[in-house]
Scaffold this motif. Structure first.
Motif, PDB file in Angstrom:
ATOM      1  N   MET A  18       0.837  -1.200   0.000  1.00 21.26           N
ATOM      2  CA  MET A  18       0.000   0.000   0.000  1.00 21.26           C
ATOM      3  C   MET A  18       0.874   1.253   0.000  1.00 21.26           C
ATOM      4  SD  MET A  18      -3.033   0.941   2.682  1.00 21.26           S
ATOM      5  CE  MET A  18      -4.211  -0.226   2.050  1.00 21.26           C
ATOM      6  N   SER A  19       0.535   2.214  -0.846  1.00 17.17           N
ATOM      7  CA  SER A  19       1.296   3.454  -0.929  1.00 17.17           C
ATOM      8  C   SER A  19       1.019   4.321   0.296  1.00 17.17           C
ATOM      9  CB  SER A  19       0.899   4.221  -2.194  1.00 17.17           C
ATOM     10  OG  SER A  19      -0.436   4.701  -2.066  1.00 17.17           O
ATOM     11  N   TYR A  20       1.922   5.284   0.524  1.00 14.57           N
ATOM     12  CA  TYR A  20       1.705   6.218   1.626  1.00 14.57           C
ATOM     13  C   TYR A  20       0.413   6.999   1.417  1.00 14.57           C
ATOM     14  CZ  TYR A  20       6.449   5.310   3.302  1.00 14.57           C
ATOM     15  OH  TYR A  20       7.584   4.723   3.792  1.00 14.57           O
ATOM     16  N   SER A  21       0.107   7.340   0.172  1.00 14.55           N
ATOM     17  CA  SER A  21      -1.134   8.076  -0.119  1.00 14.55           C
ATOM     18  C   SER A  21      -2.354   7.246   0.245  1.00 14.55           C
ATOM     19  CB  SER A  21      -1.186   8.467  -1.593  1.00 14.55           C
ATOM     20  OG  SER A  21      -0.135   9.347  -1.898  1.00 14.55           O
ATOM     21  N   ALA A  22      -2.342   5.955  -0.116  1.00 13.92           N
ATOM     22  CA  ALA A  22      -3.467   5.079   0.211  1.00 13.92           C
ATOM     23  C   ALA A  22      -3.568   4.867   1.717  1.00 13.92           C
ATOM     24  CB  ALA A  22      -3.326   3.738  -0.507  1.00 13.92           C
ATOM     25  N   LEU A  23      -2.418   4.723   2.388  1.00 15.66           N
ATOM     26  CA  LEU A  23      -2.416   4.601   3.846  1.00 15.66           C
ATOM     27  C   LEU A  23      -2.976   5.859   4.498  1.00 15.66           C
ATOM     28  CD1 LEU A  23       0.975   2.895   4.784  1.00 15.66           C
ATOM     29  CD2 LEU A  23      -1.295   2.149   5.463  1.00 15.66           C
ATOM     30  N   ALA A  24      -2.608   7.014   3.957  1.00 19.15           N
ATOM     31  CA  ALA A  24      -3.115   8.275   4.495  1.00 19.15           C
ATOM     32  C   ALA A  24      -4.632   8.339   4.356  1.00 19.15           C
ATOM     33  CB  ALA A  24      -2.452   9.450   3.772  1.00 19.15           C
ATOM     34  N   ALA A  25      -5.148   7.955   3.209  1.00 17.64           N
ATOM     35  CA  ALA A  25      -6.593   7.973   2.998  1.00 17.64           C
ATOM     36  C   ALA A  25      -7.301   6.995   3.936  1.00 17.64           C
ATOM     37  CB  ALA A  25      -6.913   7.641   1.542  1.00 17.64           C
ATOM     38  N   ALA A  26      -6.715   5.826   4.136  1.00 21.95           N
ATOM     39  CA  ALA A  26      -7.336   4.796   4.979  1.00 21.95           C
ATOM     40  C   ALA A  26      -7.321   5.168   6.458  1.00 21.95           C
ATOM     41  CB  ALA A  26      -6.634   3.454   4.771  1.00 21.95           C
ATOM     42  N   THR A  27      -6.317   5.938   6.868  1.00 23.20           N
ATOM     43  CA  THR A  27      -6.184   6.272   8.295  1.00 23.20           C
ATOM     44  C   THR A  27      -6.641   7.687   8.633  1.00 23.20           C
ATOM     45  OG1 THR A  27      -3.891   6.971   7.960  1.00 23.20           O
ATOM     46  CG2 THR A  27      -4.249   4.671   8.630  1.00 23.20           C
ATOM     47  N   GLY A  28      -6.882   8.502   7.614  1.00 24.59           N
ATOM     48  CA  GLY A  28      -7.301   9.881   7.865  1.00 24.59           C
ATOM     49  C   GLY A  28      -6.154  10.800   8.248  1.00 24.59           C
ATOM     50  N   LEU A  29      -4.939  10.390   7.963  1.00 27.48           N
ATOM     51  CA  LEU A  29      -3.755  11.192   8.273  1.00 27.48           C
ATOM     52  C   LEU A  29      -3.171  11.769   6.989  1.00 27.48           C
ATOM     53  CD1 LEU A  29      -2.050   8.614  10.653  1.00 27.48           C
ATOM     54  CD2 LEU A  29      -3.287  10.673  11.346  1.00 27.48           C
ATOM     55  N   SER A  30      -2.225  12.689   7.132  1.00 35.13           N
ATOM     56  CA  SER A  30      -1.534  13.207   5.948  1.00 35.13           C
ATOM     57  C   SER A  30      -0.502  12.187   5.481  1.00 35.13           C
ATOM     58  CB  SER A  30      -0.845  14.534   6.271  1.00 35.13           C
ATOM     59  OG  SER A  30       0.301  14.304   7.076  1.00 35.13           O
ATOM     60  N   ARG A  31      -0.126  12.289   4.218  1.00 33.35           N
ATOM     61  CA  ARG A  31       0.873  11.387   3.646  1.00 33.35           C
ATOM     62  C   ARG A  31       2.203  11.523   4.391  1.00 33.35           C
ATOM     63  NH1 ARG A  31       4.908  11.612   0.428  1.00 33.35           N
ATOM     64  NH2 ARG A  31       5.427   9.992  -1.058  1.00 33.35           N
ATOM     65  N   VAL A  32       2.587  12.738   4.725  1.00 36.28           N
ATOM     66  CA  VAL A  32       3.849  12.995   5.435  1.00 36.28           C
ATOM     67  C   VAL A  32       3.829  12.339   6.817  1.00 36.28           C
ATOM     68  CG1 VAL A  32       5.296  14.817   6.434  1.00 36.28           C
ATOM     69  CG2 VAL A  32       4.302  15.122   4.165  1.00 36.28           C
ATOM     70  N   THR A  33       2.706  12.434   7.511  1.00 39.52           N
ATOM     71  CA  THR A  33       2.577  11.836   8.843  1.00 39.52           C
ATOM     72  C   THR A  33       2.669  10.319   8.753  1.00 39.52           C
ATOM     73  OG1 THR A  33       1.247  13.685   9.629  1.00 39.52           O
ATOM     74  CG2 THR A  33       1.085  11.618  10.866  1.00 39.52           C
ATOM     75  N   VAL A  34       1.980   9.734   7.766  1.00 44.44           N
ATOM     76  CA  VAL A  34       2.013   8.279   7.591  1.00 44.44           C
ATOM     77  C   VAL A  34       3.434   7.821   7.306  1.00 44.44           C
ATOM     78  CG1 VAL A  34       1.303   6.396   6.079  1.00 44.44           C
ATOM     79  CG2 VAL A  34      -0.396   8.014   6.922  1.00 44.44           C
ATOM     80  N   ARG A  35       4.109   8.526   6.407  1.00 45.13           N
ATOM     81  CA  ARG A  35       5.485   8.146   6.062  1.00 45.13           C
ATOM     82  C   ARG A  35       6.382   8.200   7.295  1.00 45.13           C
ATOM     83  NH1 ARG A  35       9.609  10.812   1.623  1.00 45.13           N
ATOM     84  NH2 ARG A  35      11.303   9.420   2.141  1.00 45.13           N
ATOM     85  N   ALA A  36       6.276   9.255   8.071  1.00 46.38           N
ATOM     86  CA  ALA A  36       7.103   9.400   9.274  1.00 46.38           C
ATOM     87  C   ALA A  36       6.809   8.280  10.275  1.00 46.38           C
ATOM     88  CB  ALA A  36       6.861  10.772   9.911  1.00 46.38           C
ATOM     89  N   ARG A  37       5.535   7.960  10.438  1.00 49.37           N
ATOM     90  CA  ARG A  37       5.176   6.895  11.382  1.00 49.37           C
ATOM     91  C   ARG A  37       5.682   5.534  10.910  1.00 49.37           C
ATOM     92  NH1 ARG A  37       1.283   7.227  15.548  1.00 49.37           N
ATOM     93  NH2 ARG A  37       0.737   9.359  16.027  1.00 49.37           N
ATOM     94  N   VAL A  38       5.538   5.244   9.626  1.00 47.99           N
ATOM     95  CA  VAL A  38       6.027   3.958   9.101  1.00 47.99           C
ATOM     96  C   VAL A  38       7.538   3.886   9.280  1.00 47.99           C
ATOM     97  CG1 VAL A  38       6.338   2.554   7.037  1.00 47.99           C
ATOM     98  CG2 VAL A  38       4.106   3.573   7.518  1.00 47.99           C
ATOM     99  N   GLU A  39       8.246   4.936   8.938  1.00 46.54           N
ATOM    100  CA  GLU A  39       9.706   4.944   9.103  1.00 46.54           C
ATOM    101  C   GLU A  39      10.095   4.745  10.567  1.00 46.54           C
ATOM    102  OE1 GLU A  39      11.055   8.538   7.198  1.00 46.54           O
ATOM    103  OE2 GLU A  39      10.746   7.690   5.197  1.00 46.54           O
ATOM    104  N   ARG A  40       9.337   5.370  11.500  1.00 46.05           N
ATOM    105  CA  ARG A  40       9.611   5.204  12.931  1.00 46.05           C
ATOM    106  C   ARG A  40       9.356   3.760  13.361  1.00 46.05           C
ATOM    107  NH1 ARG A  40       6.263   5.222  16.936  1.00 46.05           N
ATOM    108  NH2 ARG A  40       4.631   6.359  15.857  1.00 46.05           N
ATOM    109  N   LEU A  41       8.288   3.150  12.847  1.00 48.42           N
ATOM    110  CA  LEU A  41       7.978   1.760  13.184  1.00 48.42           C
ATOM    111  C   LEU A  41       9.061   0.810  12.671  1.00 48.42           C
ATOM    112  CD1 LEU A  41       4.137   1.837  12.483  1.00 48.42           C
ATOM    113  CD2 LEU A  41       5.218   1.431  14.715  1.00 48.42           C
ATOM    114  N   VAL A  42       9.604   1.110  11.496  1.00 48.89           N
ATOM    115  CA  VAL A  42      10.688   0.288  10.947  1.00 48.89           C
ATOM    116  C   VAL A  42      11.965   0.497  11.755  1.00 48.89           C
ATOM    117  CG1 VAL A  42      12.180  -0.064   8.938  1.00 48.89           C
ATOM    118  CG2 VAL A  42       9.714   0.158   8.621  1.00 48.89           C
TER     119      VAL A  42
END
Length: 143
Positions: A18-42
């Motif tokens: 799933m792309s960051y854009s699709a994750l953002a849409a699914a979670t209601g967050l911005s793409r930048v926030t999703v990317r930062a959170r995924v990178e932090r989780l990794v």
């Protein structure tokens, strides 16, 4: 990890590509926030990696099942060694309750699975078994 991280992880379990854009849409967050959170989780080790499952992986052993085994006495280690030597046995799990082991099997035909199950049931020390065939995989979580 908080509720938002859990939402992101749930979406990635459904589709690790799933792309960051699709994750953002699914979670209601911005793409930048999703990317930062995924990178932090990794980076933190909460997400260890992303897995690719090929259609041919599932086709190699299209007849799959879980066989629950009850074992008498102290023969579990010997039985696990015998099971591990069978090509159709893909995994062996210890469990609790009525059953002692759960054996994951995979074969190309129902007839081959029947033969494997017969061999398993004839192992000395196996007192009873129950097999459930896996019909369709709805979701796969890899860890």
């Amino acid at each position: 990890m908080d509720e938002i991280d859990n939402k992101i992880i749930a979406e990635l379990r459904r589709d690790a590509r799933m792309s960051y854009s699709a994750l953002a849409a699914a979670t209601g967050l911005s793409r930048v926030t999703v990317r930062a959170r995924v990178e932090r989780l990794v980076t933190s080790g909460a997400i260890l990696g992303f897995t690719l499952i090929l259609k041919e992986d599932m086709q190699h052993s299209p007849i799959r099942g879980h066989t629950l085994l009850a074992i008498e006495g102290a023969g579990t280690d010997r039985i696990k060694r015998l099971l591990a030597g069978m090509p159709a046995v893909q995994a062996i799990h210890a469990t609790n309750g009525k059953w002692d082991l759960i054996v994951e099997t995979g074969t190309e035909t129902v007839e081959e699975l029947d033969s494997v199950l017969g061999k398993i049931r004839r192992i000395q020390g196996v007192t009873s078994s129950e097999t459930n065939l896996l019909l369709a995989t709805q979701m796969t979580v890899t860890k």
